[in-house]
Design an enzyme around this catalytic site. Structure first.
Site, PDB file in Angstrom:
ATOM      1  N   VAL A   7      39.546  34.053  64.359  1.00 59.23           N
ATOM      2  CA  VAL A   7      38.784  32.929  63.798  1.00 59.23           C
ATOM      3  C   VAL A   7      38.482  33.171  62.319  1.00 59.23           C
ATOM      4  CG1 VAL A   7      36.588  31.668  63.951  1.00 59.23           C
ATOM      5  CG2 VAL A   7      37.790  32.329  66.033  1.00 59.23           C
ATOM      6  N   ASP A  26      35.507  43.109  57.076  1.00 53.96           N
ATOM      7  CA  ASP A  26      35.623  43.613  58.443  1.00 53.96           C
ATOM      8  C   ASP A  26      35.189  45.079  58.427  1.00 53.96           C
ATOM      9  OD1 ASP A  26      37.399  42.364  61.035  1.00 53.96           O
ATOM     10  OD2 ASP A  26      36.890  44.488  61.103  1.00 53.96           O
ATOM     11  N   THR A 115      31.413  32.100  69.042  1.00 59.49           N
ATOM     12  CA  THR A 115      30.879  31.353  70.189  1.00 59.49           C
ATOM     13  C   THR A 115      29.740  32.153  70.791  1.00 59.49           C
ATOM     14  OG1 THR A 115      33.042  30.382  70.580  1.00 59.49           O
ATOM     15  CG2 THR A 115      31.484  30.333  72.415  1.00 59.49           C
ATOM     16  N   LYS A 196      30.174  23.487  71.936  1.00 58.09           N
ATOM     17  CA  LYS A 196      31.313  24.407  72.030  1.00 58.09           C
ATOM     18  C   LYS A 196      31.559  24.850  73.478  1.00 58.09           C
ATOM     19  CE  LYS A 196      34.309  27.569  71.316  1.00 58.09           C
ATOM     20  NZ  LYS A 196      35.535  27.600  70.575  1.00 58.09           N
ATOM     21  N   CYS A 252      39.278  32.527  75.349  1.00 59.63           N
ATOM     22  CA  CYS A 252      38.194  31.540  75.256  1.00 59.63           C
ATOM     23  C   CYS A 252      37.794  30.913  76.583  1.00 59.63           C
ATOM     24  CB  CYS A 252      38.595  30.453  74.275  1.00 59.63           C
ATOM     25  SG  CYS A 252      39.096  31.113  72.691  1.00 59.63           S
ATOM     26  N   ARG A 319      45.132  38.400  76.095  1.00 59.65           N
ATOM     27  CA  ARG A 319      43.802  38.475  76.695  1.00 59.65           C
ATOM     28  C   ARG A 319      43.686  37.508  77.870  1.00 59.65           C
ATOM     29  NH1 ARG A 319      40.185  38.061  71.414  1.00 59.65           N
ATOM     30  NH2 ARG A 319      41.991  36.860  70.741  1.00 59.65           N
TER      31      ARG A 319
HETATM   32  C1  UGA Z   1      40.961  26.943  73.405  1.00 64.85           C
HETATM   33  C2  UGA Z   1      40.606  25.498  73.012  1.00 64.85           C
HETATM   34  O1  UGA Z   1      41.716  24.640  73.248  1.00 64.85           O
HETATM   35  C3  UGA Z   1      40.186  25.422  71.557  1.00 64.85           C
HETATM   36  O2  UGA Z   1      39.749  24.102  71.249  1.00 64.85           O
HETATM   37  C4  UGA Z   1      39.030  26.398  71.306  1.00 64.85           C
HETATM   38  O3  UGA Z   1      38.614  26.401  69.971  1.00 64.85           O
HETATM   39  C5  UGA Z   1      39.485  27.791  71.672  1.00 64.85           C
HETATM   40  O4  UGA Z   1      39.871  27.817  73.068  1.00 64.85           O
HETATM   41  C6  UGA Z   1      38.334  28.738  71.414  1.00 64.85           C
HETATM   42  O5  UGA Z   1      37.300  28.626  72.074  1.00 64.85           O
HETATM   43  O6  UGA Z   1      38.407  29.530  70.466  1.00 64.85           O
HETATM   44  P1  UGA Z   1      43.147  28.470  73.231  1.00 64.85           P
HETATM   45  O7  UGA Z   1      42.416  29.446  74.082  1.00 64.85           O
HETATM   46  O8  UGA Z   1      43.832  28.968  72.007  1.00 64.85           O
HETATM   47  O9  UGA Z   1      42.124  27.329  72.703  1.00 64.85           O
HETATM   48  O10 UGA Z   1      44.242  27.797  74.132  1.00 64.85           O
HETATM   49  P2  UGA Z   1      44.585  26.404  74.820  1.00 64.85           P
HETATM   50  O11 UGA Z   1      45.755  25.812  74.165  1.00 64.85           O
HETATM   51  O12 UGA Z   1      43.407  25.557  74.942  1.00 64.85           O
HETATM   52  O13 UGA Z   1      45.058  26.916  76.267  1.00 64.85           O
HETATM   53  C7  UGA Z   1      44.197  27.673  77.115  1.00 64.85           C
HETATM   54  C8  UGA Z   1      44.871  27.957  78.419  1.00 64.85           C
HETATM   55  O14 UGA Z   1      44.962  26.774  79.208  1.00 64.85           O
HETATM   56  C9  UGA Z   1      46.299  28.486  78.320  1.00 64.85           C
HETATM   57  O15 UGA Z   1      46.461  29.547  79.246  1.00 64.85           O
HETATM   58  C10 UGA Z   1      47.156  27.308  78.704  1.00 64.85           C
HETATM   59  O16 UGA Z   1      48.393  27.684  79.260  1.00 64.85           O
HETATM   60  C11 UGA Z   1      46.290  26.617  79.710  1.00 64.85           C
HETATM   61  N1  UGA Z   1      46.552  25.178  79.855  1.00 64.85           N
HETATM   62  C12 UGA Z   1      46.318  24.313  78.832  1.00 64.85           C
HETATM   63  C13 UGA Z   1      47.019  24.682  81.065  1.00 64.85           C
HETATM   64  O17 UGA Z   1      47.230  25.438  82.026  1.00 64.85           O
HETATM   65  N2  UGA Z   1      47.236  23.334  81.201  1.00 64.85           N
HETATM   66  C14 UGA Z   1      47.008  22.463  80.184  1.00 64.85           C
HETATM   67  O18 UGA Z   1      47.223  21.256  80.393  1.00 64.85           O
HETATM   68  C15 UGA Z   1      46.540  22.973  78.973  1.00 64.85           C
END
Ligand code: UGA
Length: 439
Positions: A7, A26, A115, A196, A252, A319
């Protein structure tokens, strides 16, 4: 910017791109040295170019005084991992707050990007006041960056949430985003903190919901891809986060679902829905084992190729990746596990053989499991792969392939919530025809 992690680096680079002077601090000497040498320690598309293009406006330091000196904004972007109790570990946040030097000129504003549980802003405010730092402002400004599209998410966000104790502090943080055309949501600090957690928990809920629909589809012969499309076109529901799969991972969603559940529980409210969201997600990862057993019988002595290890494509982040649970479940069942990923090369998946190419991974394998929807895997159902495998079983944990095409190419194909006609195999088919299908 306190924290040169995911981030901090993305936010720092993006703020520099907006024309601001940014000092990223850092505590890890190796990380700072690498960044000074122009070596980006995380994999995020486009980040190296943005850092390079703004190098005149970006500095990296280990020294807190250098970071704070003359700063108008003190961004906190440090990790808040989960503790054993499910609460967030705020050690790194307190370390930053406690080392802010006294006697700063003007009114620097602490901007919380990490967060944190609801109530953290209040506690930071008290701690600053107790040290006499009453002239330091505080604003909660949660991040909504998704890995793989983080820079675009920063530059073209759906909204910017700004929760302030003092309206003027909020105004200044809003002003910092000049050049970004978006909706600004002004709130109190507690509400910004909860936006959030609620956003991530709701997105996770959608995923667990569609995964349960997929599991029902498998029993009643419906196709979750069509169901999701039909559901998602309702403008009240929308099409996003309705892709069924092997469950969500990453740094996340699992953490924030637990954190919100824990926060509610600590406050006397049992958040039952999130309990189910979490449980469905754990079960979803493990369903792969049952699907493999359906086609291969016992997994003892079989070889299974895991294709994709990262928790999602376009990142090397491992992770809470579902691949971890699946790998160790397979090992526990006595299978030999091979794995391939184009960028994630973890050194802590003990007992798993990492392969250089997809073909190496599937060579003589009894089954291949698509764990991460890397585009490279779209062409998996090829004759080359079919020839290489001992048994042509594909468990497509991300519904990446066309079931009909995979079937036509001679594979036994099992997606998530896809109809039976996509596969030539009735349960047990492969076991009965084992000899024919082996090379
Ligand atoms: C997520 C949120 O999308 C961000 O908005 C947020 O800022 C971030 O967490 C955070 O809190 O920092 P991220 O963890 O990078 O982002 O990944 P995502 O693209 O949201 O995917 C998360 C997981 O859900 C992945 O394992 C993905 O494969 C899964 N997923 C996503 C599904 O299984 N189905 C979907 O339809 C979408």
């Amino acid at each position: 910017m306190f924290g040169a992690g995911y981030v901090g680096l993305v936010t720092g680079a993006a703020l520099a791109d907006l024309g601001h002077e940014v000092v990223i601090r850092d505590v890890l000497p190796e990380r700072i040295e690498r960044l000074r040498a122009g070596d980006v320690p995380i994999y995020e598309p486009g980040l190296d170019e943005v850092l390079e293009r703004n190098k005149e406006r970006l500095r990296f330091t280990l020294d807190v005084n250098e970071a704070v000196d003359g700063a108008e904004f003190l961004y906190v972007a440090v990790g808040t991992p989960q503790t054993h109790s499910g609460d967030a570990d705020l050690t790194a946040v307190w370390a930053v707050v406690d080392e802010l030097p006294e006697g700063a000129s003007g009114r620097p504003i602490v901007v919380m990007k990490s967060t944190v549980p609801v109530g953290t802003g209040e506690r930071v405010r008290e701690r600053l006041d107790a040290r006499g730092l009453t002239a330091v402002g505080y604003v909660s400004n949660p991040e909504f960056l998704a890995e793989g599209s983080a820079l675009a998410d920063f530059m073209s966000p759906d909204r910017v949430v700004v929760g302030a104790f003092e309206p003027e502090d909020g105004d200044r943080v809003v002003e910092l985003h000049r050049g970004i055309d978006t909706e600004i949501v002004r709130t109190d600090v507690a509400s910004a903190e909860l936006v959030k957690l609620a956003a991530n928990a709701f997105l996770s809920t959608r995923i667990s919901f569609i995964n349960e629909i997929a599991n029902v589809c498998e029993l009643v012969g419906a196709d979750v891809v069509d169901v999701a499309r039909g559901v998602g076109l309702d403008h009240r529901l929308g099409p996003h986060f309705l892709r069924a799969g092997l469950g969500f991972g990453g740094s996340c969603f699992p953490k924030d679902v637990t954190a919100l559940k824990q926060l509610a529980g600590n406050s006397g409210y049992p958040f039952l829905l999130l309990q189910a969201v979490w449980e469905v997600n754990e079960l979803q990862k493990r369903r792969v084992i049952g699907k493999l057993q359906k086609h291969l019988g016992t997994l003892r002595g079989t070889t299974v190729a895991l294709l994709g290890l990262a928790f999602k494509p376009n990142t090397d982040d491992m992770r809470e990746a579902p691949s971890r649970v699946i790998a160790y479940r397979l090992l526990a069942e006595g299978a030999e596990v091979r794995a391939w990923d184009p960028v994630a090369h973890p050194d802590d998946l003990h007992g798993v053989e990492l392969c250089e190419t997809v073909l190496d991974a599937v060579q003589n394998a009894d089954a291949a499991v698509i764990v991460t929807d890397w585009p490279e895997l779209r062409s998996l159902a090829s004759s080359e792969v079919r020839q290489a495998m001992a048994r042509p079983v594909i468990v497509d944990g991300r519904n990446l392939l066309d079931p009909e095409a995979a079937h036509a190419a001679g594979f036994v194909y099992e997606g998530v919530g896809r109809p039976r006609h996509a596969s030539p195999a009735e349960p047990g088919f492969l076991r009965e025809h084992d000899a024919e299908l082996r090379h």
